[in-house]
Scaffold this motif. Sequence first.
Motif, PDB file in Angstrom:
ATOM      1  N   VAL A  56       0.804  -1.412   0.124  1.00  0.00           N
ATOM      2  CA  VAL A  56       0.055   0.222   0.185  1.00  0.00           C
ATOM      3  C   VAL A  56       1.306   1.672   0.232  1.00  0.00           C
ATOM      4  CG1 VAL A  56      -1.475   1.136   1.248  1.00  0.00           C
ATOM      5  CG2 VAL A  56      -2.248  -1.468   0.698  1.00  0.00           C
ATOM      6  N   TRP A  57       2.211   1.181   1.141  1.00  0.00           N
ATOM      7  CA  TRP A  57       2.816   2.725   1.171  1.00  0.00           C
ATOM      8  C   TRP A  57       3.255   2.804  -0.750  1.00  0.00           C
ATOM      9  CZ3 TRP A  57       4.300   6.046   4.040  1.00  0.00           C
ATOM     10  CH2 TRP A  57       4.833   6.650   4.246  1.00  0.00           C
ATOM     11  N   SER A  58       3.521   1.703  -1.302  1.00  0.00           N
ATOM     12  CA  SER A  58       4.389   1.765  -2.507  1.00  0.00           C
ATOM     13  C   SER A  58       3.226   2.229  -3.470  1.00  0.00           C
ATOM     14  CB  SER A  58       5.817   0.552  -3.185  1.00  0.00           C
ATOM     15  OG  SER A  58       4.362  -0.383  -2.786  1.00  0.00           O
ATOM     16  N   GLN A  59       2.272   1.801  -3.642  1.00  0.00           N
ATOM     17  CA  GLN A  59       1.456   2.198  -4.378  1.00  0.00           C
ATOM     18  C   GLN A  59       0.878   3.661  -4.288  1.00  0.00           C
ATOM     19  OE1 GLN A  59      -2.026  -0.801  -4.666  1.00  0.00           O
ATOM     20  NE2 GLN A  59      -0.576  -2.015  -5.283  1.00  0.00           N
ATOM     21  N   THR A  60       0.827   4.155  -3.009  1.00  0.00           N
ATOM     22  CA  THR A  60       0.394   5.604  -2.629  1.00  0.00           C
ATOM     23  C   THR A  60       1.569   6.637  -3.287  1.00  0.00           C
ATOM     24  OG1 THR A  60      -0.765   4.429  -0.740  1.00  0.00           O
ATOM     25  CG2 THR A  60       0.241   6.927  -0.825  1.00  0.00           C
ATOM     26  N   SER A  61       3.157   6.016  -3.246  1.00  0.00           N
ATOM     27  CA  SER A  61       3.602   6.629  -3.124  1.00  0.00           C
ATOM     28  C   SER A  61       4.287   7.236  -5.238  1.00  0.00           C
ATOM     29  CB  SER A  61       5.106   6.485  -2.539  1.00  0.00           C
ATOM     30  OG  SER A  61       5.322   5.273  -3.603  1.00  0.00           O
ATOM     31  N   LEU A  63       1.536   6.430  -7.088  1.00  0.00           N
ATOM     32  CA  LEU A  63      -0.018   7.100  -7.264  1.00  0.00           C
ATOM     33  C   LEU A  63       0.263   8.415  -7.043  1.00  0.00           C
ATOM     34  CD1 LEU A  63      -2.913   6.782  -8.719  1.00  0.00           C
ATOM     35  CD2 LEU A  63      -3.670   7.327  -5.384  1.00  0.00           C
ATOM     36  N   SER A  64       1.058   8.834  -5.779  1.00  0.00           N
ATOM     37  CA  SER A  64       1.704  10.442  -5.875  1.00  0.00           C
ATOM     38  C   SER A  64       2.438  11.353  -6.918  1.00  0.00           C
ATOM     39  CB  SER A  64       1.658  10.577  -4.357  1.00  0.00           C
ATOM     40  OG  SER A  64       3.619  10.193  -4.292  1.00  0.00           O
ATOM     41  N   ALA A  65       3.183  10.145  -7.375  1.00  0.00           N
ATOM     42  CA  ALA A  65       4.474  11.133  -8.795  1.00  0.00           C
ATOM     43  C   ALA A  65       3.317  10.770  -9.422  1.00  0.00           C
ATOM     44  CB  ALA A  65       5.329   9.596  -8.650  1.00  0.00           C
ATOM     45  N   LYS A  66       3.075   9.860 -10.047  1.00  0.00           N
ATOM     46  CA  LYS A  66       1.837  10.159 -11.481  1.00  0.00           C
ATOM     47  C   LYS A  66       0.734  11.049 -11.023  1.00  0.00           C
ATOM     48  CE  LYS A  66       2.280   4.852 -12.600  1.00  0.00           C
ATOM     49  NZ  LYS A  66       1.482   3.978 -12.781  1.00  0.00           N
ATOM     50  N   GLU A  67       0.429  11.600  -9.910  1.00  0.00           N
ATOM     51  CA  GLU A  67      -0.628  12.273  -9.838  1.00  0.00           C
ATOM     52  C   GLU A  67      -0.105  13.537 -10.037  1.00  0.00           C
ATOM     53  OE1 GLU A  67      -2.791  12.333  -5.850  1.00  0.00           O
ATOM     54  OE2 GLU A  67      -3.796  10.912  -7.289  1.00  0.00           O
ATOM     55  N   GLU A  68       0.934  14.122  -9.845  1.00  0.00           N
ATOM     56  CA  GLU A  68       1.499  15.068 -10.281  1.00  0.00           C
ATOM     57  C   GLU A  68       2.661  15.222 -11.097  1.00  0.00           C
ATOM     58  OE1 GLU A  68       5.585  15.004  -7.328  1.00  0.00           O
ATOM     59  OE2 GLU A  68       3.860  15.398  -6.015  1.00  0.00           O
ATOM     60  N   LYS A  69       2.431  14.082 -11.945  1.00  0.00           N
ATOM     61  CA  LYS A  69       2.861  14.203 -13.610  1.00  0.00           C
ATOM     62  C   LYS A  69       1.268  14.139 -14.299  1.00  0.00           C
ATOM     63  CE  LYS A  69       5.234  11.508 -16.921  1.00  0.00           C
ATOM     64  NZ  LYS A  69       5.992  10.755 -17.157  1.00  0.00           N
ATOM     65  N   LYS A  70       0.665  14.097 -14.159  1.00  0.00           N
ATOM     66  CA  LYS A  70      -0.482  14.161 -14.639  1.00  0.00           C
ATOM     67  C   LYS A  70      -0.767  15.969 -14.623  1.00  0.00           C
ATOM     68  CE  LYS A  70      -5.385  13.201 -14.337  1.00  0.00           C
ATOM     69  NZ  LYS A  70      -6.606  13.136 -13.608  1.00  0.00           N
ATOM     70  N   GLU A  71      -0.996  16.589 -13.308  1.00  0.00           N
ATOM     71  CA  GLU A  71      -1.122  18.065 -13.964  1.00  0.00           C
ATOM     72  C   GLU A  71      -0.473  19.003 -14.150  1.00  0.00           C
ATOM     73  OE1 GLU A  71      -0.681  19.026  -9.205  1.00  0.00           O
ATOM     74  OE2 GLU A  71      -2.312  17.471  -8.581  1.00  0.00           O
ATOM     75  N   GLN A  72       0.892  18.203 -14.179  1.00  0.00           N
ATOM     76  CA  GLN A  72       2.419  19.078 -15.316  1.00  0.00           C
ATOM     77  C   GLN A  72       2.027  18.627 -16.966  1.00  0.00           C
ATOM     78  OE1 GLN A  72       6.310  16.692 -14.563  1.00  0.00           O
ATOM     79  NE2 GLN A  72       6.845  18.606 -16.523  1.00  0.00           N
ATOM     80  N   LEU A  73       1.782  17.744 -17.018  1.00  0.00           N
ATOM     81  CA  LEU A  73       1.013  17.136 -18.512  1.00  0.00           C
ATOM     82  C   LEU A  73      -0.698  18.306 -18.803  1.00  0.00           C
ATOM     83  CD1 LEU A  73       1.930  13.732 -19.222  1.00  0.00           C
ATOM     84  CD2 LEU A  73       3.144  15.451 -19.862  1.00  0.00           C
ATOM     85  N   GLU A  74      -1.073  18.270 -17.616  1.00  0.00           N
ATOM     86  CA  GLU A  74      -2.337  18.894 -17.952  1.00  0.00           C
ATOM     87  C   GLU A  74      -2.123  20.819 -18.394  1.00  0.00           C
ATOM     88  OE1 GLU A  74      -5.240  18.474 -14.632  1.00  0.00           O
ATOM     89  OE2 GLU A  74      -5.775  16.752 -16.168  1.00  0.00           O
ATOM     90  N   LYS A  75      -1.518  20.740 -17.690  1.00  0.00           N
ATOM     91  CA  LYS A  75      -0.842  22.149 -18.143  1.00  0.00           C
ATOM     92  C   LYS A  75      -0.054  22.529 -19.081  1.00  0.00           C
ATOM     93  CE  LYS A  75       0.408  23.474 -12.914  1.00  0.00           C
ATOM     94  NZ  LYS A  75       1.409  24.002 -12.040  1.00  0.00           N
ATOM     95  N   GLU A  76       1.152  21.324 -19.563  1.00  0.00           N
ATOM     96  CA  GLU A  76       1.288  21.367 -20.946  1.00  0.00           C
ATOM     97  C   GLU A  76       0.605  21.199 -21.642  1.00  0.00           C
ATOM     98  OE1 GLU A  76       4.619  18.216 -23.534  1.00  0.00           O
ATOM     99  OE2 GLU A  76       4.554  18.897 -21.425  1.00  0.00           O
ATOM    100  N   LEU A  77      -0.270  20.599 -21.745  1.00  0.00           N
ATOM    101  CA  LEU A  77      -1.764  20.732 -22.630  1.00  0.00           C
ATOM    102  C   LEU A  77      -2.489  21.620 -23.277  1.00  0.00           C
ATOM    103  CD1 LEU A  77      -3.856  18.614 -24.638  1.00  0.00           C
ATOM    104  CD2 LEU A  77      -4.730  18.133 -22.559  1.00  0.00           C
ATOM    105  N   LYS A  78      -2.863  22.444 -22.244  1.00  0.00           N
ATOM    106  CA  LYS A  78      -3.611  23.562 -21.869  1.00  0.00           C
ATOM    107  C   LYS A  78      -2.315  24.856 -22.350  1.00  0.00           C
ATOM    108  CE  LYS A  78      -5.538  26.744 -19.132  1.00  0.00           C
ATOM    109  NZ  LYS A  78      -5.705  27.356 -17.725  1.00  0.00           N
TER     110      LYS A  78
END
Length: 125
Positions: A56-61, A63-78
């Motif tokens: 669970v700990w590794s999946q949480t970390s 997941l948080s890294a992927k969420e950060e990357k998703k936010e970055q990619l959404e900004k880039e897409l915009k």
Amino acid sequence: MNFSRERTITEIQNDYKEQVERQNQLKKRRRKGLYRRLTVFGALVFLTAIVLASSVWSQTSSLSAKEEKKEQLEKELKSLKTKQTDLKEEISKLKDEDYVTELARRDLFMSGDGEIIFNVEKKSK
């Protein structure tokens, strides 16, 4: 009463007593086996809990890294979509002949027929 005398007591040796002793020994062995089984089971449960917690700990970390990357990619897409709309507007403007002529005069210092271009320096403060 004389307490200095040792008492010697002989035990009764009959089938009933032997049967009761065997039952007591069997209960002790079963109880000992039960404690061993419970200890092993508890250890297995503990190890399973540790493995699940680490998973669970590794999946949480992750997941948080992927969420950060998703936010970055959404900004880039915009920003890319904004750039795309700007470029589409520029393309539509470049299809207009008057706009192209104005760009050529302003940026490339081209002149029309019979025009003379004077280069005037801007005063710096």
